[in-house]
Design an enzyme around this catalytic site. Sequence first.
Site, PDB file in Angstrom:
ATOM      1  N   HIS A 247      42.465  15.765 -39.346  1.00 20.43           N
ATOM      2  CA  HIS A 247      44.057  14.688 -39.959  1.00 20.43           C
ATOM      3  C   HIS A 247      43.939  14.388 -41.122  1.00 20.43           C
ATOM      4  O   HIS A 247      42.788  13.666 -42.145  1.00 20.43           O
ATOM      5  CB  HIS A 247      44.163  13.778 -38.722  1.00 20.43           C
ATOM      6  CG  HIS A 247      45.858  13.096 -39.112  1.00 20.43           C
ATOM      7  ND1 HIS A 247      46.173  11.764 -39.281  1.00 20.43           N
ATOM      8  CD2 HIS A 247      46.160  13.610 -37.865  1.00 20.43           C
ATOM      9  CE1 HIS A 247      47.372  12.123 -39.663  1.00 20.43           C
ATOM     10  NE2 HIS A 247      47.767  12.829 -38.201  1.00 20.43           N
ATOM     11  N   GLU A 306      47.281  17.343 -31.236  1.00 16.40           N
ATOM     12  CA  GLU A 306      48.247  18.142 -30.931  1.00 16.40           C
ATOM     13  C   GLU A 306      47.274  18.659 -29.858  1.00 16.40           C
ATOM     14  O   GLU A 306      48.184  19.241 -29.207  1.00 16.40           O
ATOM     15  CB  GLU A 306      47.696  19.410 -32.440  1.00 16.40           C
ATOM     16  CG  GLU A 306      49.178  18.810 -33.118  1.00 16.40           C
ATOM     17  CD  GLU A 306      50.180  18.884 -32.766  1.00 16.40           C
ATOM     18  OE1 GLU A 306      51.065  18.201 -31.633  1.00 16.40           O
ATOM     19  OE2 GLU A 306      51.015  19.090 -34.262  1.00 16.40           O
TER      20      GLU A 306
HETATM   21  N1  CMC Z   1      39.358  23.124 -39.208  1.00 13.99           N
HETATM   22  C1  CMC Z   1      38.774  24.140 -39.824  1.00 13.99           C
HETATM   23  N2  CMC Z   1      38.376  22.576 -41.279  1.00 13.99           N
HETATM   24  C2  CMC Z   1      39.385  22.117 -41.658  1.00 13.99           C
HETATM   25  C3  CMC Z   1      40.803  22.008 -40.395  1.00 13.99           C
HETATM   26  C4  CMC Z   1      40.432  22.271 -39.047  1.00 13.99           C
HETATM   27  N3  CMC Z   1      41.276  22.163 -38.478  1.00 13.99           N
HETATM   28  N4  CMC Z   1      40.903  21.104 -41.151  1.00 13.99           N
HETATM   29  C5  CMC Z   1      40.018  20.836 -42.559  1.00 13.99           C
HETATM   30  N5  CMC Z   1      39.236  21.195 -42.372  1.00 13.99           N
HETATM   31  C6  CMC Z   1      38.657  21.773 -43.909  1.00 13.99           C
HETATM   32  C7  CMC Z   1      39.607  21.919 -45.024  1.00 13.99           C
HETATM   33  O1  CMC Z   1      38.967  23.788 -45.162  1.00 13.99           O
HETATM   34  C8  CMC Z   1      38.468  21.500 -46.240  1.00 13.99           C
HETATM   35  O2  CMC Z   1      37.560  22.333 -46.399  1.00 13.99           O
HETATM   36  P1  CMC Z   1      37.269  22.493 -47.876  1.00 13.99           P
HETATM   37  O3  CMC Z   1      37.384  21.115 -48.313  1.00 13.99           O
HETATM   38  O4  CMC Z   1      35.902  23.041 -48.066  1.00 13.99           O
HETATM   39  O5  CMC Z   1      38.740  23.021 -48.890  1.00 13.99           O
HETATM   40  C9  CMC Z   1      38.511  20.030 -45.631  1.00 13.99           C
HETATM   41  O6  CMC Z   1      37.921  20.455 -44.314  1.00 13.99           O
HETATM   42  C10 CMC Z   1      39.646  18.984 -45.702  1.00 13.99           C
HETATM   43  O7  CMC Z   1      40.994  20.059 -45.729  1.00 13.99           O
HETATM   44  P2  CMC Z   1      41.484  19.248 -45.737  1.00 13.99           P
HETATM   45  O8  CMC Z   1      42.827  20.533 -46.096  1.00 13.99           O
HETATM   46  O9  CMC Z   1      42.211  18.147 -47.768  1.00 13.99           O
HETATM   47  O10 CMC Z   1      42.420  17.806 -44.618  1.00 13.99           O
HETATM   48  P3  CMC Z   1      44.359  17.726 -44.804  1.00 13.99           P
HETATM   49  O11 CMC Z   1      44.086  16.571 -45.168  1.00 13.99           O
HETATM   50  O12 CMC Z   1      44.828  17.807 -46.453  1.00 13.99           O
HETATM   51  O13 CMC Z   1      44.652  18.784 -43.868  1.00 13.99           O
HETATM   52  C11 CMC Z   1      45.367  19.227 -41.076  1.00 13.99           C
HETATM   53  C12 CMC Z   1      45.157  18.003 -42.541  1.00 13.99           C
HETATM   54  C13 CMC Z   1      45.476  17.804 -40.345  1.00 13.99           C
HETATM   55  C14 CMC Z   1      46.330  19.632 -42.441  1.00 13.99           C
HETATM   56  C15 CMC Z   1      43.853  19.619 -40.880  1.00 13.99           C
HETATM   57  O14 CMC Z   1      43.065  19.388 -40.782  1.00 13.99           O
HETATM   58  C16 CMC Z   1      44.538  21.122 -40.808  1.00 13.99           C
HETATM   59  O15 CMC Z   1      44.814  21.654 -41.194  1.00 13.99           O
HETATM   60  N6  CMC Z   1      43.987  20.882 -38.837  1.00 13.99           N
HETATM   61  C17 CMC Z   1      44.567  22.284 -38.202  1.00 13.99           C
HETATM   62  C18 CMC Z   1      46.047  22.409 -38.085  1.00 13.99           C
HETATM   63  C19 CMC Z   1      46.385  21.477 -36.835  1.00 13.99           C
HETATM   64  O16 CMC Z   1      45.837  20.368 -35.830  1.00 13.99           O
HETATM   65  N7  CMC Z   1      47.689  20.630 -37.192  1.00 13.99           N
HETATM   66  C20 CMC Z   1      48.560  19.442 -37.011  1.00 13.99           C
HETATM   67  C21 CMC Z   1      48.063  17.991 -37.305  1.00 13.99           C
HETATM   68  S1  CMC Z   1      48.065  16.414 -37.020  1.00 13.99           S
HETATM   69  C22 CMC Z   1      49.836  16.118 -36.356  1.00 13.99           C
HETATM   70  C23 CMC Z   1      50.463  15.682 -37.803  1.00 13.99           C
HETATM   71  O17 CMC Z   1      50.627  14.803 -36.978  1.00 13.99           O
HETATM   72  O18 CMC Z   1      51.170  16.014 -37.591  1.00 13.99           O
END
Ligand code: CMC
Length: 364
Positions: A247, A306
């Site tokens: 998140h 989720e």
């Molecule tokens: N699985 C694997 N790796 C992950 C995941 C995950 N679910 N989430 C984050 N990471 C990794 C990501 O690849 C990144 O690695 P690197 O620095 O090597 O590139 C690191 O952790 C930080 O990720 P980020 O992209 O900076 O995280 P973010 O804050 O931009 O993204 C997120 C948040 C929710 C989009 C992401 O955690 C994700 O894609 N989760 C899976 C999809 C999901 O479950 N979405 C529902 C979100 S909750 C509902 C809502 O409130 O919207």
Amino acid sequence: MIDALDGLEGVVAAETILSEVDGAVGRLTIRGHSLDALAGRVSYEAVVRLLLGGFFPDLPQDVRPALGAARAEVFAETRAIDAALERLTPTEAMRALTARIADGEDLGAALRLIAAPAVFTTAVLRRQAREAPLAPDPALGHAADILRMLRGRPAAAAEAGGLDTYLVTVSDHGLNASTFAARVVASTRAGLTSAVLAGVSALKGPLHGGAPGPVIEMLDAIGRPDNARAWLEAALDRGDRLMGFGHRIYRVRDPRADALKRAVRTLIEGSNALPGRLAFAEAVEQAALGILKDRKPDRSLETNVEFYTALLLEALAIPPSAFTCVFAMGRVAGWIAHAREQLRAGRLIRPQSRYVGEVPRAAA
Ligand code: CMC
């Protein structure tokens, strides 16, 4: 020169009285109430009242009859479902039908829009299953009527209660991507329908509200607890993200995950439906958390809303293709409250970009 902030992380783009997401301790507050004080304790209609309070002068004390009437009113639009619309995904079809509601800023427009995802999604799913859409029953609560319109028979009280808990749990959540999109559109004074359509469009993506459908696909592909580790490792090796984890704001467990897990437990235990499913999901969750911790020791990646959304909506026999629509059924109240709050602030949201492209030849 101002640096561009990737993903606007850490930027405060609005002041709000609606909700606070405290990512450090895992706390969600909705208009002064903790999530625990609302989820499973009050109806969705009560939370609609809470969120919209102060934004519409004619808001009734009891929203339930007015929302029931709004469901009945928007049902007329389901006549527009044709073969082309039936071929869309439920989210796309629900969005297209919602676009038929005229833009406005009054309470009537707000209630029609809160009714819209519920009425349009259930009608589209029935048409896709070659069944006639069922007209709303304005006397029922919103959650009970959603399940009745979907199935063609009344839902058990425990099932309506489970869906009610879900709708309350996702009703608002700070400045998430879809709420920000809704506020941007509201700031142009385009009207509430336009703001809600922006919200639906942002919600639909797999990084936001599109995640729970893929959670079910993941659980089904894993199949057995002893397959979890290998499957999850292979997914991460391919560069995939594990749906239902991570998140932007929460650095600890998403409090909504626990509220929904409790709701799933009550529902599954009470009905004997899907025996073993919760224990299996918990095993997958534990495996995923362990692997994510090993692979990303510097980033706290915890279970988000989720994961247990998927289990709860599955236990309610809602098809995974419609999970995002059900998210919209709850979040729409938040979008509308934020849109009204943004209008009150009065300023157009218009940030800047930093040009990093080619300069015109003459100036080079
Ligand atoms: N699985 C694997 N790796 C992950 C995941 C995950 N679910 N989430 C984050 N990471 C990794 C990501 O690849 C990144 O690695 P690197 O620095 O090597 O590139 C690191 O952790 C930080 O990720 P980020 O992209 O900076 O995280 P973010 O804050 O931009 O993204 C997120 C948040 C929710 C989009 C992401 O955690 C994700 O894609 N989760 C899976 C999809 C999901 O479950 N979405 C529902 C979100 S909750 C509902 C809502 O409130 O919207």
